[in-house]
Write a protein that holds these residues in place. Structure first.
Motif, PDB file in Angstrom:
ATOM      1  N   GLN A  24       0.832  -1.195   0.000  1.00 29.81           N
ATOM      2  CA  GLN A  24       0.000   0.000   0.000  1.00 29.81           C
ATOM      3  C   GLN A  24       0.875   1.258   0.000  1.00 29.81           C
ATOM      4  O   GLN A  24       2.074   1.205   0.245  1.00 29.81           O
ATOM      5  N   LYS A  25       0.233   2.374  -0.256  1.00 28.57           N
ATOM      6  CA  LYS A  25       0.898   3.668  -0.356  1.00 28.57           C
ATOM      7  C   LYS A  25       1.801   3.962   0.837  1.00 28.57           C
ATOM      8  O   LYS A  25       2.911   4.456   0.689  1.00 28.57           O
ATOM      9  N   SER A  58      -4.043   0.889  -4.541  1.00 31.08           N
ATOM     10  CA  SER A  58      -2.987  -0.111  -4.358  1.00 31.08           C
ATOM     11  C   SER A  58      -3.540  -1.531  -4.266  1.00 31.08           C
ATOM     12  O   SER A  58      -2.795  -2.493  -4.442  1.00 31.08           O
TER      13      SER A  58
END
Length: 156
Positions: free
Chosen positions: A81-82, A141
């Motif tokens: 994820q980010k 994501s």
């Protein structure tokens, strides 16, 4: 060392179309967010919990109120994820009434710097989405998890 989470992506097939169950994060920061905010029900392992599928099953139940009972869980791999958290996911075919889903609660200071603790559901709702809609609703994501599921279902 990156943080790790594990989750389950429940799917069903209706009239030849695949739908997935996504969860909307609870709490005041996500109250007005929709597209790009939904997620696969997931969470971090408890101390000593080494089997990530066990983590995924526990977290799914905590965040949806649905006990995941499947004969098989299809590994979807992992995504980052980010914020750097690595999410491992599995798919399971199943069904549930989205209106009956309910989540565990968490506490946080709200409003900020007020000194007051309030409780909020970790996930405030769950909803079934066709894959095309889910791609818009889910965190960017996590889109590869949907793509992997779609490929698995198509080749099954």
């Amino acid at each position: 060392m990156p943080r790790i989470a594990a989750g389950l992506l429940m799917y069903r097939q209706l009239n030849g179309a695949v739908e997935v169950l996504l969860a909307h994060p609870g709490g005041p920061y996500f109250a007005k967010k929709d597209d790009g905010a939904w997620t696969v029900p997931k969470g971090e392992p408890d101390p000593g919990e080494d089997d990530l599928l066990t983590t995924a099953r526990r977290e799914f139940q905590e965040e949806t109120g649905v006990v995941p009972t499947a004969d098989r869980y299809l590994p979807l791999g992992s995504i980052t994820q980010k914020g750097g958290k690595v999410v491992h996911a599995w798919a399971l075919e199943g069904d549930c009434d989205q209106g009956q889903c309910h989540s565990n609660l968490f506490s946080m200071e709200w409003p900020p710097k007020s000194g007051k603790l309030q409780e909020f559901p970790e996930m405030d709702r769950a909803e079934w989405f066709p894959l095309a809609v889910a791609r818009v609703k889910i965190k960017a994501s996590q889109v590869p998890l949907l793509e992997r599921l779609e490929e698995m279902v198509r080749t099954a």
